[in-house]
Design a protein around this motif. Structure first.
Motif, PDB file in Angstrom:
ATOM      1  N   ALA A 143       0.455  -0.843   0.120  1.00 48.99           N
ATOM      2  CA  ALA A 143      -0.168   0.100  -0.095  1.00 48.99           C
ATOM      3  C   ALA A 143       1.026   1.107   0.187  1.00 48.99           C
ATOM      4  CB  ALA A 143      -1.259  -0.003   1.322  1.00 48.99           C
ATOM      5  N   PHE A 144       1.832   1.834   1.195  1.00 45.35           N
ATOM      6  CA  PHE A 144       2.726   2.470   0.851  1.00 45.35           C
ATOM      7  C   PHE A 144       3.814   2.306  -0.562  1.00 45.35           C
ATOM      8  CE2 PHE A 144       1.448   3.039   5.308  1.00 45.35           C
ATOM      9  CZ  PHE A 144       1.666   4.437   5.447  1.00 45.35           C
ATOM     10  N   MET A 145       3.938   1.414  -0.652  1.00 48.31           N
ATOM     11  CA  MET A 145       4.381   1.434  -2.090  1.00 48.31           C
ATOM     12  C   MET A 145       3.659   2.264  -3.590  1.00 48.31           C
ATOM     13  SD  MET A 145       6.671  -1.836  -4.016  1.00 48.31           S
ATOM     14  CE  MET A 145       5.113  -2.622  -4.493  1.00 48.31           C
ATOM     15  N   HIS A 146       2.585   1.683  -3.304  1.00 51.73           N
ATOM     16  CA  HIS A 146       1.989   2.788  -3.968  1.00 51.73           C
ATOM     17  C   HIS A 146       1.029   3.641  -4.006  1.00 51.73           C
ATOM     18  CE1 HIS A 146       2.220  -0.820  -6.701  1.00 51.73           C
ATOM     19  NE2 HIS A 146       2.385  -1.959  -6.285  1.00 51.73           N
ATOM     20  N   GLY A 147       1.783   4.350  -2.660  1.00 53.97           N
ATOM     21  CA  GLY A 147       1.157   5.455  -3.259  1.00 53.97           C
ATOM     22  C   GLY A 147       0.373   6.345  -1.770  1.00 53.97           C
ATOM     23  N   VAL A 148       0.060   5.329  -1.290  1.00 53.31           N
ATOM     24  CA  VAL A 148      -1.082   5.373   0.327  1.00 53.31           C
ATOM     25  C   VAL A 148       0.175   6.177   1.066  1.00 53.31           C
ATOM     26  CG1 VAL A 148      -1.366   4.687   2.868  1.00 53.31           C
ATOM     27  CG2 VAL A 148      -2.786   3.422   0.100  1.00 53.31           C
ATOM     28  N   LYS A 149      -0.278   7.057   1.764  1.00 52.14           N
ATOM     29  CA  LYS A 149       0.493   7.731   3.009  1.00 52.14           C
ATOM     30  C   LYS A 149       0.063   7.522   3.956  1.00 52.14           C
ATOM     31  CE  LYS A 149       3.011  10.028  -0.267  1.00 52.14           C
ATOM     32  NZ  LYS A 149       2.470  11.704  -0.472  1.00 52.14           N
ATOM     33  N   GLY A 150      -0.956   6.896   4.258  1.00 53.72           N
ATOM     34  CA  GLY A 150      -1.373   6.706   6.046  1.00 53.72           C
ATOM     35  C   GLY A 150      -1.917   5.560   5.583  1.00 53.72           C
ATOM     36  N   ALA A 151      -2.561   5.086   7.293  1.00 51.83           N
ATOM     37  CA  ALA A 151      -3.558   3.623   7.739  1.00 51.83           C
ATOM     38  C   ALA A 151      -4.026   3.509   9.032  1.00 51.83           C
ATOM     39  CB  ALA A 151      -2.863   2.409   7.448  1.00 51.83           C
ATOM     40  N   ASN A 152      -5.246   3.465   9.664  1.00 47.73           N
ATOM     41  CA  ASN A 152      -5.590   2.830  10.778  1.00 47.73           C
ATOM     42  C   ASN A 152      -5.992   1.375  10.801  1.00 47.73           C
ATOM     43  OD1 ASN A 152      -7.015   3.942  12.805  1.00 47.73           O
ATOM     44  ND2 ASN A 152      -9.232   3.154  12.038  1.00 47.73           N
ATOM     45  N   TYR A 153      -5.607   0.749  11.256  1.00 48.19           N
ATOM     46  CA  TYR A 153      -5.211  -0.294  11.577  1.00 48.19           C
ATOM     47  C   TYR A 153      -6.026  -0.825  12.491  1.00 48.19           C
ATOM     48  CZ  TYR A 153      -0.867  -0.118   8.616  1.00 48.19           C
ATOM     49  OH  TYR A 153      -0.412  -0.167   7.909  1.00 48.19           O
ATOM     50  N   TYR A 154      -7.457  -1.868  11.383  1.00 41.79           N
ATOM     51  CA  TYR A 154      -8.436  -2.157  12.109  1.00 41.79           C
ATOM     52  C   TYR A 154      -8.859  -3.444  13.200  1.00 41.79           C
ATOM     53  CZ  TYR A 154     -13.640  -2.061  13.063  1.00 41.79           C
ATOM     54  OH  TYR A 154     -14.609  -2.346  13.119  1.00 41.79           O
ATOM     55  N   MET A 155      -8.029  -3.929  13.999  1.00 44.31           N
ATOM     56  CA  MET A 155      -8.302  -3.610  14.407  1.00 44.31           C
ATOM     57  C   MET A 155      -6.880  -3.836  15.427  1.00 44.31           C
ATOM     58  SD  MET A 155     -11.571  -2.212  15.604  1.00 44.31           S
ATOM     59  CE  MET A 155     -11.436  -2.689  17.383  1.00 44.31           C
ATOM     60  N   ILE A 156      -6.904  -2.786  16.319  1.00 45.31           N
ATOM     61  CA  ILE A 156      -5.112  -2.997  16.748  1.00 45.31           C
ATOM     62  C   ILE A 156      -5.241  -3.450  18.453  1.00 45.31           C
ATOM     63  CG2 ILE A 156      -5.018  -0.618  18.241  1.00 45.31           C
ATOM     64  CD1 ILE A 156      -2.262  -1.783  15.472  1.00 45.31           C
ATOM     65  N   VAL A 157      -6.082  -3.537  19.309  1.00 45.36           N
ATOM     66  CA  VAL A 157      -6.520  -4.304  20.034  1.00 45.36           C
ATOM     67  C   VAL A 157      -8.086  -5.222  19.394  1.00 45.36           C
ATOM     68  CG1 VAL A 157      -7.453  -3.823  22.383  1.00 45.36           C
ATOM     69  CG2 VAL A 157      -6.284  -2.985  21.255  1.00 45.36           C
ATOM     70  N   GLU A 158      -8.004  -6.655  20.107  1.00 43.81           N
ATOM     71  CA  GLU A 158      -8.926  -7.577  19.689  1.00 43.81           C
ATOM     72  C   GLU A 158      -9.712  -7.788  20.529  1.00 43.81           C
ATOM     73  OE1 GLU A 158      -7.551 -11.377  18.417  1.00 43.81           O
ATOM     74  OE2 GLU A 158      -8.628 -12.346  20.719  1.00 43.81           O
ATOM     75  N   ARG A 159     -10.917  -7.752  20.139  1.00 43.30           N
ATOM     76  CA  ARG A 159     -12.555  -7.626  21.108  1.00 43.30           C
ATOM     77  C   ARG A 159     -13.061  -8.410  20.468  1.00 43.30           C
ATOM     78  NH1 ARG A 159     -15.811  -6.331  15.969  1.00 43.30           N
ATOM     79  NH2 ARG A 159     -14.722  -4.442  15.148  1.00 43.30           N
ATOM     80  N   GLU A 160     -14.744  -9.079  21.100  1.00 46.94           N
ATOM     81  CA  GLU A 160     -15.167  -9.549  20.085  1.00 46.94           C
ATOM     82  C   GLU A 160     -16.336  -9.700  18.276  1.00 46.94           C
ATOM     83  OE1 GLU A 160     -19.121  -8.526  19.561  1.00 46.94           O
ATOM     84  OE2 GLU A 160     -18.319  -6.570  20.843  1.00 46.94           O
ATOM     85  N   ARG A 161     -15.870 -10.596  18.118  1.00 47.39           N
ATOM     86  CA  ARG A 161     -16.263 -10.414  16.666  1.00 47.39           C
ATOM     87  C   ARG A 161     -14.727 -10.429  16.019  1.00 47.39           C
ATOM     88  NH1 ARG A 161     -22.520  -8.314  16.001  1.00 47.39           N
ATOM     89  NH2 ARG A 161     -23.389 -10.085  17.838  1.00 47.39           N
ATOM     90  N   TRP A 162     -14.081 -10.328  16.430  1.00 48.89           N
ATOM     91  CA  TRP A 162     -13.045 -10.070  15.697  1.00 48.89           C
ATOM     92  C   TRP A 162     -11.540 -10.779  16.353  1.00 48.89           C
ATOM     93  CZ3 TRP A 162     -12.731  -7.231  11.886  1.00 48.89           C
ATOM     94  CH2 TRP A 162     -11.636  -6.988  10.694  1.00 48.89           C
ATOM     95  N   TYR A 163     -10.126 -11.528  15.573  1.00 50.31           N
ATOM     96  CA  TYR A 163      -9.476 -12.382  16.217  1.00 50.31           C
ATOM     97  C   TYR A 163      -7.891 -11.774  15.165  1.00 50.31           C
ATOM     98  CZ  TYR A 163      -9.861 -14.608  11.843  1.00 50.31           C
ATOM     99  OH  TYR A 163     -10.732 -15.569  11.267  1.00 50.31           O
ATOM    100  N   GLY A 164      -6.674 -11.796  15.717  1.00 50.42           N
ATOM    101  CA  GLY A 164      -5.751 -11.824  15.239  1.00 50.42           C
ATOM    102  C   GLY A 164      -5.007 -10.675  15.128  1.00 50.42           C
ATOM    103  N   SER A 165      -5.426  -9.860  16.348  1.00 48.81           N
ATOM    104  CA  SER A 165      -5.211  -8.077  16.180  1.00 48.81           C
ATOM    105  C   SER A 165      -3.587  -8.178  17.272  1.00 48.81           C
ATOM    106  CB  SER A 165      -5.911  -7.134  17.513  1.00 48.81           C
ATOM    107  OG  SER A 165      -6.847  -7.489  16.574  1.00 48.81           O
ATOM    108  N   PRO A 166      -2.575  -7.354  16.795  1.00 46.77           N
ATOM    109  CA  PRO A 166      -1.595  -7.786  17.916  1.00 46.77           C
ATOM    110  C   PRO A 166      -1.448  -7.558  19.345  1.00 46.77           C
ATOM    111  CG  PRO A 166      -1.868  -5.806  16.752  1.00 46.77           C
ATOM    112  CD  PRO A 166      -3.101  -6.163  16.627  1.00 46.77           C
ATOM    113  N   ILE A 167      -2.934  -7.293  19.865  1.00 48.98           N
ATOM    114  CA  ILE A 167      -3.210  -7.223  21.387  1.00 48.98           C
ATOM    115  C   ILE A 167      -4.377  -7.420  21.970  1.00 48.98           C
ATOM    116  CG2 ILE A 167      -3.124  -5.480  23.285  1.00 48.98           C
ATOM    117  CD1 ILE A 167      -1.405  -2.588  21.550  1.00 48.98           C
TER     118      ILE A 167
END
Length: 610
Positions: free
Chosen positions: A362-386
């Motif tokens: 993404a950064f290689m092809h022109g993106v300048k920023g990202a909001n990582y969804y999710m950075i903290v895990e919660r119900e209905r989501w898995y695999g976050s770093p925290i």
């Protein structure tokens, strides 16, 4: 204190702030865990956090709201103050639509009992959003009663946010105006919204489009309507003549307008309640670049930055590349408001290897920023770093810590991607493809994900042109995209109705051109050539607007130039798509004609018809 965007960078009080953030859903986490979780997010290297603020969670009874009095985990102000104490800036996303894997996407269930708030199909039926965990009726974003309900929600939440705005010394630097405003992913052109409120908005759109002159609309459509109030939207493909086609294309344009108008209304309502002095943003779901009803540049007339979400695996490289290139060529701040970190069971599971590959791509092809969804895990989501209890998931943790350090050390947000050739798309060709789809009401988003192509999806009507433009445009675009990529050129992507800056940054602009092309698009190309650029276009020389009115600016420019300065026959290579069109050599050669224009050049790529 100020927030601005300059040169594709976010400036906070005059200093560039890398827009790399992580999502934390406060209401899904016990309040006593907030300090530890925020400390862990900070330890990863983030200095911006993002969170949705869900209407359905805070409204515990009709018109009654809880912001921590009943359930401490609902105290959004306390969460943001804790974030500020740890040095975070914040992005808030108060909806009304948030999705967030919530049942009903964050709308209170009672809203669906008010049928005047809901979207309709052409037959008058309710429109359902068929997504887990439970389908629900889609609200109409043209409905005043719907916005009355939204206003009550904003009346409740905004007092908790105003003291925490950047201008008041708080952490909030950005606010999202709704979320994934995309007709609830039901993007097929004749699906919805046909509610009476949407029909009224459509007629106002036509009134503005035709300057209040019903005679102008009648001339375009071949009709005899006495007033705009008599005009009804098309409900299916009505093919045939140019008048019918003009009507269909106006409906496609209206659907783009519908989304932009909705985003503008949400922003205005929040500003009226004191949410000001922030960076306004919105996000579209990913799809084929430039495909209606999404129009990044039009959305950026009402927000500061219009992003595109990405939830792709490393095997989806070309999809990632195209979306990021298109975003870089359309947005004043190309970023991804939702970049997958972990996954939910309704989308493809992601491994850390996917995360690393897609982040770099993404950064290689022109993106300048990202909001990582999710950075903290919660119900209905898995695999976050925290994890939700604060534990570190070591493999994902190590990647994010190293990646954020790399972004900061190399200052990737400051980098400018070199663009040798800019591949431009005439937006009206995309709209024509949209309205001639044979797969209504299957959403184009689904067809894109399945890898379907226009030659498999679209009617073959020519509408009096030399060929079915809705099919041939895609073939031409694909030929040039792959040909010039294989030749080693750094390609950029842009939209004919997008900003002009990308044109003037490229060494040459290449655009598929057919019998019709809007005068405005032709003028833009000629202006670029006059200032020293090189425009490559073909395989046809445009002669008309879509409705048949003459549009011959490119043709006139070639005539004024006289004889070509150079001619060359080409067989094979990116300029020759004849093999795929059924023509055989020697008739299948491509003739390149080069003309001087102003300080630049025009290259007409003349190919034989199949």
């Amino acid at each position: 204190m100020s927030i601005a965007i300059e040169n594709q960078k976010l400036l906070v009080d005059g200093q560039p702030l890398p827009l790399v953030s992580g999502d934390v859903h406060y209401w899904r986490l016990p309040r006593e865990t907030w300090p530890r979780l925020l400390d862990e997010v900070r330890a990863l290297g983030f200095n911006v956090v993002s969170t949705y603020i869900p209407w359905s969670v805070h409204e515990f009874a009709p018109g009654r709201f809880d912001f921590g009095d009943r359930d401490p985990s609902r105290d959004i102000a306390a969460f943001l103050r804790l974030a500020a104490e740890r040095g975070f800036k914040a992005l808030v996303r108060p909806g009304p639509h948030i999705n967030a894997e919530l049942t009903y996407f964050g709308y209170p269930k009672r809203l669906f009992a008010r049928e005047e708030c809901l979207s309709r199909t052409a037959s008058g039926a309710l429109v359902y959003v068929p997504l887990p965990p439970r389908a629900f009726p889609a609200p109409s974003y043209a409905s005043p009663p719907f916005y009355e309900e939204v206003g009550a929600w904003f009346d409740a939440v905004c007092p908790h946010l105003r003291p925490l705005l950047h201008g008041a010394g708080g952490p909030i630097i950005g606010c999202q105006a709704d979320n994934e405003c995309s007709l609830f992913f039901r993007t097929a052109v004749f699906d919805h919204d046909y509610s009476e409120f949407s029909r009224k908005l459509y007629r106002r759109f036509l009134d503005e489009t035709y300057g209040g002159e019903i005679a102008a609309l009648n001339a375009a459509y071949g009709t005899t309507s006495a007033a705009f109030s008599e005009v009804n939207p098309p409900t299916r493909f009505e093919g045939g003549d140019r008048g019918a086609l003009a009507r269909l294309m106006d409906w496609a344009r209206y659907r783009e307008h519908y989304l932009v108008q909705a985003i503008a209304t949400i922003r205005r309502m929040l500003e009226e309640r004191g949410i000001t002095g922030v960076f306004w943003f919105h996000n579209y779901p990913p799809g084929r670049p430039g495909a209606p009803p999404f129009h990044v540049h039009a959305a950026e007339r009402v927000v500061d930055a219009q992003g595109i979400d990405l939830y792709q695996k490393r095997g989806d490289y070309q999809f990632i590349k195209r979306n990021c290139l298109a975003l870089a060529g359309a947005s004043r701040l190309p970023w991804t408001p939702e970049f997958s970190s972990g996954s939910t069971w309704v989308i493809k599971p992601l491994q850390v290897e996917d995360q690393e590959f897609t982040a770099r791509a993404a950064f290689m092809h022109g993106v300048k920023g990202a909001n990582y969804y999710m950075i903290v895990e919660r119900e209905r989501w898995y695999g976050s770093p925290i994890a939700a209890d604060g534990r570190r998931r070591e493999e994902a943790w190590r990647f994010f810590q190293a990646w954020l350090a790399e972004i900061s050390g190399a200052q990737l947000w400051r980098c400018r991607r070199r663009v040798d050739l800019l591949l431009l798309t005439c937006r009206d060709y995309h709209r024509l493809e949209h309205v001639t789809s044979l797969f209504t009401p299957v959403p184009p988003l689904v067809l894109d994900d399945l890898g379907a192509k226009p030659e498999h999806l679209c009617r073959e009507d020519r509408f009096g042109f030399s060929e079915p433009v809705q099919i041939e445009n895609h073939r031409q675009w694909e030929s040039w995209y792959w040909g010039f990529s294989a030749a080693g050129y750094a390609l950029g992507l842009a939209d004919s109705e997008g900003p002009t800056d990308p044109l003037y940054e490229a060494r040459a602009v290449i655009v598929p051109a057919f019998d019709f092309m809007p005068q405005a698009c032709q003028q833009r190309l000629l202006d670029y050539a006059s200032r020293g650029g090189c425009v490559v276009f073909g395989p046809r020389l445009p002669r008309a607007e879509l409705d048949g009115r003459p549009a011959t600016l490119l043709k006139d420019a070639l005539s004024a130039a006289g004889s070509p300065a150079r001619e060359e026959r080409v067989i094979g290579g990116p300029f020759d798509t004849s093999a795929g069109r059924g023509a055989a050599a020697p008739e299948g050669f491509t003739l390149l004609r080069l003309f001087h224009h102003g300080r630049g050049r025009l290259v007409y790529v003349d190919q034989p018809l199949a």
